[in-house]
Design a protein around this motif. Sequence first.
Motif, PDB file in Angstrom:
ATOM      1  N   UNK A  28      30.430  26.142  10.176  1.00  0.00           N
ATOM      2  CA  UNK A  28      30.932  26.223  11.542  1.00  0.00           C
ATOM      3  C   UNK A  28      29.742  26.289  12.505  1.00  0.00           C
ATOM      4  N   UNK A  29      29.909  25.676  13.668  1.00  0.00           N
ATOM      5  CA  UNK A  29      28.818  25.610  14.636  1.00  0.00           C
ATOM      6  C   UNK A  29      28.462  26.985  15.180  1.00  0.00           C
ATOM      7  N   UNK A  30      29.483  27.757  15.562  1.00  0.00           N
ATOM      8  CA  UNK A  30      29.224  29.045  16.211  1.00  0.00           C
ATOM      9  C   UNK A  30      30.376  29.997  15.955  1.00  0.00           C
ATOM     10  N   UNK A  31      30.093  31.257  16.183  1.00  0.00           N
ATOM     11  CA  UNK A  31      31.130  32.284  16.243  1.00  0.00           C
ATOM     12  C   UNK A  31      31.050  32.904  17.634  1.00  0.00           C
ATOM     13  N   UNK A  32      32.161  32.858  18.346  1.00  0.00           N
ATOM     14  CA  UNK A  32      32.240  33.415  19.685  1.00  0.00           C
ATOM     15  C   UNK A  32      33.224  34.577  19.707  1.00  0.00           C
ATOM     16  N   UNK A  33      33.089  35.427  20.708  1.00  0.00           N
ATOM     17  CA  UNK A  33      34.061  36.489  20.941  1.00  0.00           C
ATOM     18  C   UNK A  33      34.086  36.806  22.425  1.00  0.00           C
ATOM     19  N   UNK A  34      35.219  37.307  22.875  1.00  0.00           N
ATOM     20  CA  UNK A  34      35.337  37.721  24.275  1.00  0.00           C
ATOM     21  C   UNK A  34      34.629  39.060  24.466  1.00  0.00           C
ATOM     22  N   UNK A  35      33.844  39.134  25.516  1.00  0.00           N
ATOM     23  CA  UNK A  35      33.128  40.372  25.870  1.00  0.00           C
ATOM     24  C   UNK A  35      34.053  41.187  26.780  1.00  0.00           C
ATOM     25  N   UNK A  36      35.018  41.864  26.148  1.00  0.00           N
ATOM     26  CA  UNK A  36      36.045  42.598  26.889  1.00  0.00           C
ATOM     27  C   UNK A  36      36.203  44.001  26.329  1.00  0.00           C
ATOM     28  N   UNK A  37      36.482  44.943  27.195  1.00  0.00           N
ATOM     29  CA  UNK A  37      36.645  46.342  26.808  1.00  0.00           C
ATOM     30  C   UNK A  37      37.786  46.525  25.817  1.00  0.00           C
ATOM     31  N   UNK A 101      42.000  44.006  36.818  1.00  0.00           N
ATOM     32  CA  UNK A 101      43.017  44.814  37.489  1.00  0.00           C
ATOM     33  C   UNK A 101      43.041  46.237  36.937  1.00  0.00           C
ATOM     34  N   UNK A 102      42.776  46.374  35.623  1.00  0.00           N
ATOM     35  CA  UNK A 102      42.767  47.702  35.021  1.00  0.00           C
ATOM     36  C   UNK A 102      41.546  48.522  35.454  1.00  0.00           C
ATOM     37  N   UNK A 103      40.555  47.852  36.000  1.00  0.00           N
ATOM     38  CA  UNK A 103      39.407  48.536  36.589  1.00  0.00           C
ATOM     39  C   UNK A 103      39.607  48.761  38.088  1.00  0.00           C
ATOM     40  N   UNK A 104      40.770  48.386  38.584  1.00  0.00           N
ATOM     41  CA  UNK A 104      41.034  48.534  40.006  1.00  0.00           C
ATOM     42  C   UNK A 104      40.359  47.483  40.851  1.00  0.00           C
ATOM     43  N   UNK A 105      40.045  46.326  40.254  1.00  0.00           N
ATOM     44  CA  UNK A 105      39.361  45.252  40.964  1.00  0.00           C
ATOM     45  C   UNK A 105      40.357  44.133  41.246  1.00  0.00           C
ATOM     46  N   UNK A 106      40.514  43.792  42.501  1.00  0.00           N
ATOM     47  CA  UNK A 106      41.355  42.666  42.897  1.00  0.00           C
ATOM     48  C   UNK A 106      40.487  41.416  42.907  1.00  0.00           C
ATOM     49  N   UNK A 107      40.691  40.514  41.927  1.00  0.00           N
ATOM     50  CA  UNK A 107      39.809  39.375  41.762  1.00  0.00           C
ATOM     51  C   UNK A 107      39.787  38.481  43.011  1.00  0.00           C
ATOM     52  N   UNK A 108      40.859  38.510  43.808  1.00  0.00           N
ATOM     53  CA  UNK A 108      40.903  37.639  44.986  1.00  0.00           C
ATOM     54  C   UNK A 108      39.869  38.034  46.029  1.00  0.00           C
ATOM     55  N   UNK A 109      39.320  39.241  45.893  1.00  0.00           N
ATOM     56  CA  UNK A 109      38.301  39.710  46.840  1.00  0.00           C
ATOM     57  C   UNK A 109      36.893  39.646  46.251  1.00  0.00           C
ATOM     58  N   UNK A 110      36.738  39.017  45.096  1.00  0.00           N
ATOM     59  CA  UNK A 110      35.432  39.025  44.420  1.00  0.00           C
ATOM     60  C   UNK A 110      34.663  37.714  44.569  1.00  0.00           C
ATOM     61  N   UNK A 111      35.253  36.697  45.230  1.00  0.00           N
ATOM     62  CA  UNK A 111      34.637  35.359  45.294  1.00  0.00           C
ATOM     63  C   UNK A 111      34.202  34.923  43.891  1.00  0.00           C
ATOM     64  N   UNK A 112      35.161  34.748  42.981  1.00  0.00           N
ATOM     65  CA  UNK A 112      34.822  34.585  41.565  1.00  0.00           C
ATOM     66  C   UNK A 112      33.873  33.441  41.252  1.00  0.00           C
ATOM     67  N   UNK A 113      34.084  32.265  41.834  1.00  0.00           N
ATOM     68  CA  UNK A 113      33.212  31.152  41.483  1.00  0.00           C
ATOM     69  C   UNK A 113      31.819  31.327  42.073  1.00  0.00           C
ATOM     70  N   UNK A 114      31.735  31.739  43.331  1.00  0.00           N
ATOM     71  CA  UNK A 114      30.417  31.960  43.950  1.00  0.00           C
ATOM     72  C   UNK A 114      29.641  33.019  43.183  1.00  0.00           C
ATOM     73  N   UNK A 115      30.327  34.079  42.777  1.00  0.00           N
ATOM     74  CA  UNK A 115      29.687  35.162  42.022  1.00  0.00           C
ATOM     75  C   UNK A 115      29.187  34.642  40.667  1.00  0.00           C
TER      76      UNK A 115
END
Length: 349
Positions: A28-37, A101-115
Amino acid sequence: MKFSYAMLPDYPLKESLASIRLADELGFHACYAADETWHKDMWLLFAAAAGQTENIRFGPSVTPVTLREPSLIAQAVATLDELSNGRAEAVLSSGNFGLLAQYGIDWTHTKPLSRTKEALAVVRTLLDEGAITREGEFYSYNGLFTFARPVQQRVPLKLGAMRGPKSFEAAGELSDGCHHALSYTRPAYDYAVQHIRAGAERAGKDWRSLDIGAWVVFATGTDSAAAKDAARSMVGIYASSMPEEQLVRNGVDPAEIKPIVDAIGAGDLARGIELTTPSLADRLSISGTPEECAEKIRSEIAPSGVNHMICAITDRSLVKTFTGRDLEGAADVNTQLRLIHDRIMPACD
Protein backbone atom coordinates in the motif's frame (compact mmCIF):
# COMPACT_ATOMS: atom_id res chain seq x y z
CA MET A 1 -3.68 3.99 -9.46
CA LYS A 2 -2.15 4.04 -5.99
CA PHE A 3 -4.03 2.48 -3.07
CA SER A 4 -3.77 3.64 0.53
CA TYR A 5 -5.33 2.58 3.82
CA ALA A 6 -7.22 5.28 5.71
CA MET A 7 -7.68 4.09 9.28
CA LEU A 8 -9.71 5.34 12.15
CA PRO A 9 -7.37 4.81 15.12
CA ASP A 10 -10.07 3.31 17.31
CA TYR A 11 -8.81 -0.28 17.47
CA PRO A 12 -6.53 -1.61 20.21
CA LEU A 13 -3.17 -0.11 19.29
CA LYS A 14 -1.46 -3.49 18.87
CA GLU A 15 -4.09 -4.37 16.27
CA SER A 16 -3.63 -1.06 14.46
CA LEU A 17 0.13 -1.59 14.31
CA ALA A 18 -0.34 -5.10 12.96
CA SER A 19 -2.66 -3.80 10.23
CA ILE A 20 -0.17 -1.08 9.28
CA ARG A 21 2.61 -3.68 9.04
CA LEU A 22 0.38 -5.81 6.81
CA ALA A 23 -0.44 -2.84 4.56
CA ASP A 24 3.30 -2.17 4.27
CA GLU A 25 4.01 -5.80 3.33
CA LEU A 26 1.23 -5.72 0.72
CA GLY A 27 2.60 -2.60 -0.95
CA PHE A 28 0.00 0.00 0.00
CA HIS A 29 1.22 3.50 -0.81
CA ALA A 30 0.38 5.12 2.52
CA CYS A 31 -1.50 4.84 5.76
CA TYR A 32 -3.50 7.92 6.69
CA ALA A 33 -5.62 8.83 9.69
CA ALA A 34 -7.75 11.77 10.73
CA ASP A 35 -6.07 14.06 13.26
CA GLU A 36 -9.18 14.40 15.44
CA THR A 37 -9.77 14.39 19.18
CA TRP A 38 -12.45 11.73 18.74
CA HIS A 39 -9.81 9.06 18.00
CA LYS A 40 -6.53 7.87 19.45
CA ASP A 41 -3.59 10.11 18.61
CA MET A 42 -2.45 9.34 15.07
CA TRP A 43 0.93 11.08 15.46
CA LEU A 44 1.97 8.77 18.31
CA LEU A 45 0.59 5.72 16.49
CA PHE A 46 2.47 6.54 13.29
CA ALA A 47 5.66 7.28 15.24
CA ALA A 48 5.48 3.74 16.61
CA ALA A 49 4.60 2.30 13.19
CA ALA A 50 7.52 4.07 11.50
CA GLY A 51 10.03 1.78 13.20
CA GLN A 52 8.07 -1.35 12.28
CA THR A 53 7.70 -0.72 8.54
CA GLU A 54 9.87 -0.23 5.47
CA ASN A 55 8.06 1.51 2.63
CA ILE A 56 4.58 2.69 3.53
CA ARG A 57 4.11 6.44 3.92
CA PHE A 58 2.40 8.15 6.86
CA GLY A 59 0.51 11.30 7.63
CA PRO A 60 -2.74 12.96 8.58
CA SER A 61 -5.58 13.09 6.09
CA VAL A 62 -6.55 15.52 7.35
CA THR A 63 -5.05 17.68 10.09
CA PRO A 64 -7.21 20.66 11.15
CA VAL A 65 -5.42 24.00 11.07
CA THR A 66 -8.19 25.57 13.15
CA LEU A 67 -7.30 23.34 16.09
CA ARG A 68 -3.64 22.44 15.52
CA GLU A 69 -1.34 25.43 15.14
CA PRO A 70 0.50 25.09 11.80
CA SER A 71 3.99 25.52 13.26
CA LEU A 72 3.24 22.48 15.44
CA ILE A 73 2.03 20.57 12.37
CA ALA A 74 5.37 21.34 10.69
CA GLN A 75 7.27 20.20 13.80
CA ALA A 76 5.29 16.93 13.97
CA VAL A 77 5.62 16.19 10.25
CA ALA A 78 9.38 16.82 10.28
CA THR A 79 9.82 14.58 13.33
CA LEU A 80 7.72 11.82 11.75
CA ASP A 81 9.75 12.18 8.55
CA GLU A 82 13.00 11.58 10.43
CA LEU A 83 11.53 8.62 12.32
CA SER A 84 10.28 7.04 9.07
CA ASN A 85 13.40 7.91 7.06
CA GLY A 86 11.57 10.16 4.64
CA ARG A 87 8.04 8.72 4.48
CA ALA A 88 5.93 11.50 5.99
CA GLU A 89 3.42 13.81 4.35
CA ALA A 90 0.36 15.79 5.42
CA VAL A 91 -3.06 16.80 4.16
CA LEU A 92 -4.35 20.05 5.67
CA SER A 93 -7.87 21.37 6.02
CA SER A 94 -9.82 23.78 8.19
CA GLY A 95 -11.18 20.82 10.17
CA ASN A 96 -14.28 18.73 10.74
CA PHE A 97 -17.06 21.25 11.31
CA GLY A 98 -18.85 18.91 13.73
CA LEU A 99 -15.72 18.63 15.86
CA LEU A 100 -15.20 22.39 15.75
CA ALA A 101 -18.74 22.88 17.05
CA GLN A 102 -17.87 20.74 20.08
CA TYR A 103 -15.06 23.19 20.79
CA GLY A 104 -17.53 26.05 20.59
CA ILE A 105 -16.14 27.22 17.25
CA ASP A 106 -18.55 28.39 14.56
CA TRP A 107 -16.72 27.51 11.34
CA THR A 108 -18.62 30.22 9.41
CA HIS A 109 -16.62 32.82 11.35
CA THR A 110 -13.21 31.21 10.80
CA LYS A 111 -12.63 32.04 7.08
CA PRO A 112 -11.81 28.36 6.54
CA LEU A 113 -10.20 28.50 3.11
CA SER A 114 -8.17 31.66 3.75
CA ARG A 115 -6.99 30.20 7.05
CA THR A 116 -6.04 26.88 5.43
CA LYS A 117 -4.10 28.57 2.62
CA GLU A 118 -2.13 30.67 5.09
CA ALA A 119 -1.45 27.63 7.29
CA LEU A 120 -0.19 25.73 4.23
CA ALA A 121 2.31 28.52 3.56
CA VAL A 122 3.47 28.43 7.20
CA VAL A 123 4.02 24.66 7.22
CA ARG A 124 5.77 24.78 3.83
CA THR A 125 8.14 27.53 4.99
CA LEU A 126 9.08 25.82 8.25
CA LEU A 127 9.64 22.45 6.56
CA ASP A 128 11.74 23.97 3.78
CA GLU A 129 13.66 26.60 5.73
CA GLY A 130 13.45 25.71 9.43
CA ALA A 131 12.52 29.25 10.43
CA ILE A 132 9.81 31.79 9.77
CA THR A 133 9.07 35.47 10.21
CA ARG A 134 5.59 36.40 9.09
CA GLU A 135 2.83 38.88 9.87
CA GLY A 136 -0.31 37.16 8.65
CA GLU A 137 -4.04 37.47 9.02
CA PHE A 138 -4.23 34.35 11.18
CA TYR A 139 -0.66 33.39 12.08
CA SER A 140 2.26 35.65 12.96
CA TYR A 141 5.85 34.74 13.90
CA ASN A 142 9.00 36.64 14.68
CA GLY A 143 12.09 34.55 14.02
CA LEU A 144 10.44 31.27 15.06
CA PHE A 145 12.73 28.33 14.34
CA THR A 146 12.76 24.57 14.82
CA PHE A 147 15.48 21.91 14.88
CA ALA A 148 12.92 19.36 13.67
CA ARG A 149 14.15 18.80 10.12
CA PRO A 150 12.70 16.41 7.52
CA VAL A 151 14.72 13.80 5.67
CA GLN A 152 12.94 14.34 2.36
CA GLN A 153 14.11 17.26 0.28
CA ARG A 154 10.47 18.28 -0.11
CA VAL A 155 7.76 16.83 2.15
CA PRO A 156 4.48 16.51 0.20
CA LEU A 157 1.77 18.84 1.52
CA LYS A 158 -1.76 18.60 0.17
CA LEU A 159 -5.17 20.06 0.88
CA GLY A 160 -8.37 18.29 1.76
CA ALA A 161 -11.47 19.58 -0.03
CA MET A 162 -15.14 18.68 -0.32
CA ARG A 163 -17.38 21.55 -1.40
CA GLY A 164 -15.33 23.41 -4.00
CA PRO A 165 -14.71 25.04 -6.36
CA LYS A 166 -12.26 27.42 -4.65
CA SER A 167 -10.81 24.77 -2.34
CA PHE A 168 -10.13 22.42 -5.27
CA GLU A 169 -8.47 25.23 -7.21
CA ALA A 170 -6.36 26.20 -4.19
CA ALA A 171 -5.18 22.61 -3.83
CA GLY A 172 -4.14 22.47 -7.47
CA GLU A 173 -2.46 25.87 -7.43
CA LEU A 174 -0.73 25.94 -4.04
CA SER A 175 -0.13 22.37 -2.88
CA ASP A 176 1.07 18.96 -4.04
CA GLY A 177 -2.41 17.54 -4.46
CA CYS A 178 -5.92 17.17 -3.15
CA HIS A 179 -7.66 14.48 -1.11
CA HIS A 180 -11.36 14.74 -1.94
CA ALA A 181 -13.48 12.94 0.64
CA LEU A 182 -16.81 11.19 0.34
CA SER A 183 -17.63 11.31 -3.37
CA TYR A 184 -18.61 8.30 -5.44
CA THR A 185 -19.84 9.41 -8.86
CA ARG A 186 -18.25 10.43 -12.13
CA PRO A 187 -19.92 13.88 -12.09
CA ALA A 188 -18.55 14.59 -8.59
CA TYR A 189 -14.99 13.67 -9.56
CA ASP A 190 -15.17 15.39 -12.93
CA TYR A 191 -16.14 18.57 -11.06
CA ALA A 192 -13.32 18.21 -8.53
CA VAL A 193 -10.63 17.40 -11.09
CA GLN A 194 -11.79 20.19 -13.41
CA HIS A 195 -11.12 22.74 -10.67
CA ILE A 196 -7.93 21.07 -9.40
CA ARG A 197 -6.66 21.23 -12.98
CA ALA A 198 -7.63 24.90 -13.32
CA GLY A 199 -5.67 25.76 -10.18
CA ALA A 200 -2.63 23.76 -11.30
CA GLU A 201 -2.60 25.36 -14.73
CA ARG A 202 -2.86 28.81 -13.16
CA ALA A 203 0.39 28.00 -11.34
CA GLY A 204 2.03 26.57 -14.47
CA LYS A 205 1.94 23.00 -13.14
CA ASP A 206 1.02 19.75 -14.88
CA TRP A 207 -2.15 18.70 -13.04
CA ARG A 208 -1.38 15.04 -13.75
CA SER A 209 1.71 15.29 -11.55
CA LEU A 210 -0.47 16.04 -8.50
CA ASP A 211 -1.70 13.50 -5.99
CA ILE A 212 -5.46 13.43 -6.65
CA GLY A 213 -6.97 11.19 -4.01
CA ALA A 214 -10.45 9.77 -3.54
CA TRP A 215 -11.06 9.27 0.20
CA VAL A 216 -14.02 6.87 0.36
CA VAL A 217 -16.08 4.88 2.85
CA PHE A 218 -15.04 1.35 1.90
CA ALA A 219 -16.07 -2.19 2.81
CA THR A 220 -15.39 -5.37 0.88
CA GLY A 221 -15.62 -9.10 1.41
CA THR A 222 -16.70 -12.29 -0.25
CA ASP A 223 -20.20 -11.74 1.21
CA SER A 224 -21.48 -8.74 -0.74
CA ALA A 225 -24.54 -8.17 1.45
CA ALA A 226 -22.48 -8.17 4.66
CA ALA A 227 -19.95 -5.70 3.20
CA LYS A 228 -22.73 -3.37 2.06
CA ASP A 229 -24.38 -3.60 5.48
CA ALA A 230 -21.09 -2.66 7.14
CA ALA A 231 -20.84 0.40 4.89
CA ARG A 232 -24.49 1.25 5.62
CA SER A 233 -23.68 1.40 9.33
CA MET A 234 -21.17 4.20 8.72
CA VAL A 235 -22.56 6.10 5.74
CA GLY A 236 -24.87 8.34 7.76
CA ILE A 237 -22.11 9.31 10.18
CA TYR A 238 -19.91 10.43 7.30
CA ALA A 239 -22.68 11.89 5.12
CA SER A 240 -23.62 14.29 7.92
CA SER A 241 -20.45 16.24 7.08
CA MET A 242 -21.15 16.47 3.32
CA PRO A 243 -22.12 19.90 1.99
CA GLU A 244 -25.41 20.05 0.08
CA GLU A 245 -23.64 20.80 -3.19
CA GLN A 246 -21.56 17.65 -2.82
CA LEU A 247 -24.62 15.52 -2.01
CA VAL A 248 -26.27 16.70 -5.23
CA ARG A 249 -23.15 15.89 -7.27
CA ASN A 250 -23.39 12.38 -5.83
CA GLY A 251 -27.02 11.95 -6.83
CA VAL A 252 -28.46 12.50 -3.35
CA ASP A 253 -31.23 14.97 -2.54
CA PRO A 254 -30.19 16.79 0.68
CA ALA A 255 -33.77 16.27 1.94
CA GLU A 256 -33.15 12.51 1.75
CA ILE A 257 -30.25 12.74 4.18
CA LYS A 258 -31.73 15.28 6.60
CA PRO A 259 -33.67 12.82 8.83
CA ILE A 260 -30.51 10.72 9.14
CA VAL A 261 -28.38 13.71 10.06
CA ASP A 262 -30.99 14.84 12.59
CA ALA A 263 -31.10 11.40 14.22
CA ILE A 264 -27.31 11.15 14.44
CA GLY A 265 -27.07 14.73 15.70
CA ALA A 266 -29.48 13.79 18.49
CA GLY A 267 -27.26 10.85 19.42
CA ASP A 268 -29.63 8.18 18.06
CA LEU A 269 -27.21 6.18 15.89
CA ALA A 270 -29.56 3.20 15.71
CA ARG A 271 -32.28 5.39 14.20
CA GLY A 272 -29.76 6.94 11.81
CA ILE A 273 -28.73 3.51 10.55
CA GLU A 274 -32.36 2.41 10.28
CA LEU A 275 -33.09 5.44 8.09
CA THR A 276 -30.06 4.81 5.86
CA THR A 277 -31.54 2.78 3.04
CA PRO A 278 -29.45 0.20 1.14
CA SER A 279 -29.84 2.40 -1.94
CA LEU A 280 -28.39 5.43 -0.17
CA ALA A 281 -25.56 3.39 1.34
CA ASP A 282 -24.70 2.04 -2.10
CA ARG A 283 -24.57 5.56 -3.55
CA LEU A 284 -22.36 6.87 -0.73
CA SER A 285 -19.78 4.10 -0.40
CA ILE A 286 -17.55 1.71 -2.30
CA SER A 287 -18.80 -1.60 -0.97
CA GLY A 288 -19.56 -5.18 -1.91
CA THR A 289 -17.39 -7.94 -3.33
CA PRO A 290 -13.91 -7.02 -4.58
CA GLU A 291 -15.24 -7.22 -8.12
CA GLU A 292 -18.12 -4.85 -7.35
CA CYS A 293 -15.72 -2.39 -5.71
CA ALA A 294 -13.25 -2.55 -8.59
CA GLU A 295 -16.01 -1.94 -11.13
CA LYS A 296 -17.22 1.18 -9.33
CA ILE A 297 -13.67 2.52 -9.10
CA ARG A 298 -13.09 1.87 -12.80
CA SER A 299 -16.40 3.33 -13.98
CA GLU A 300 -17.06 6.24 -11.59
CA ILE A 301 -13.73 7.42 -10.18
CA ALA A 302 -10.70 6.58 -12.31
CA PRO A 303 -11.90 8.10 -15.62
CA SER A 304 -11.90 11.62 -14.14
CA GLY A 305 -8.15 11.60 -13.54
CA VAL A 306 -8.06 10.44 -9.91
CA ASN A 307 -4.79 8.57 -9.37
CA HIS A 308 -5.07 7.54 -5.72
CA MET A 309 -7.72 5.47 -3.92
CA ILE A 310 -7.78 6.11 -0.17
CA CYS A 311 -9.87 3.36 1.36
CA ALA A 312 -11.41 4.19 4.75
CA ILE A 313 -11.99 0.55 5.61
CA THR A 314 -15.08 -0.27 7.64
CA ASP A 315 -15.09 -3.68 9.31
CA ARG A 316 -17.00 -5.60 11.95
CA SER A 317 -14.93 -4.21 14.84
CA LEU A 318 -15.28 -0.59 13.74
CA VAL A 319 -19.03 -0.91 13.24
CA LYS A 320 -19.41 -2.41 16.72
CA THR A 321 -17.31 0.37 18.27
CA PHE A 322 -19.33 3.13 16.61
CA THR A 323 -22.82 1.67 16.62
CA GLY A 324 -22.96 -1.39 18.86
CA ARG A 325 -24.06 -3.54 15.89
CA ASP A 326 -22.29 -6.90 15.54
CA LEU A 327 -22.15 -7.85 11.85
CA GLU A 328 -21.06 -11.45 11.94
CA GLY A 329 -20.46 -11.81 8.21
CA ALA A 330 -18.41 -8.65 7.71
CA ALA A 331 -14.72 -9.14 6.89
CA ASP A 332 -12.12 -7.82 9.31
CA VAL A 333 -9.72 -5.07 8.28
CA ASN A 334 -6.77 -7.37 7.55
CA THR A 335 -8.90 -9.60 5.32
CA GLN A 336 -10.03 -6.51 3.46
CA LEU A 337 -6.45 -5.27 3.01
CA ARG A 338 -5.57 -8.64 1.46
CA LEU A 339 -8.63 -8.58 -0.81
CA ILE A 340 -7.75 -5.08 -2.02
CA HIS A 341 -4.23 -6.27 -2.80
CA ASP A 342 -5.19 -9.57 -4.40
CA ARG A 343 -8.34 -8.68 -6.33
CA ILE A 344 -8.91 -4.92 -6.55
CA MET A 345 -5.45 -3.48 -7.22
CA PRO A 346 -4.83 -5.76 -10.23
CA ALA A 347 -8.26 -4.94 -11.67
CA CYS A 348 -7.59 -1.19 -11.44
CA ASP A 349 -4.12 -1.08 -13.00
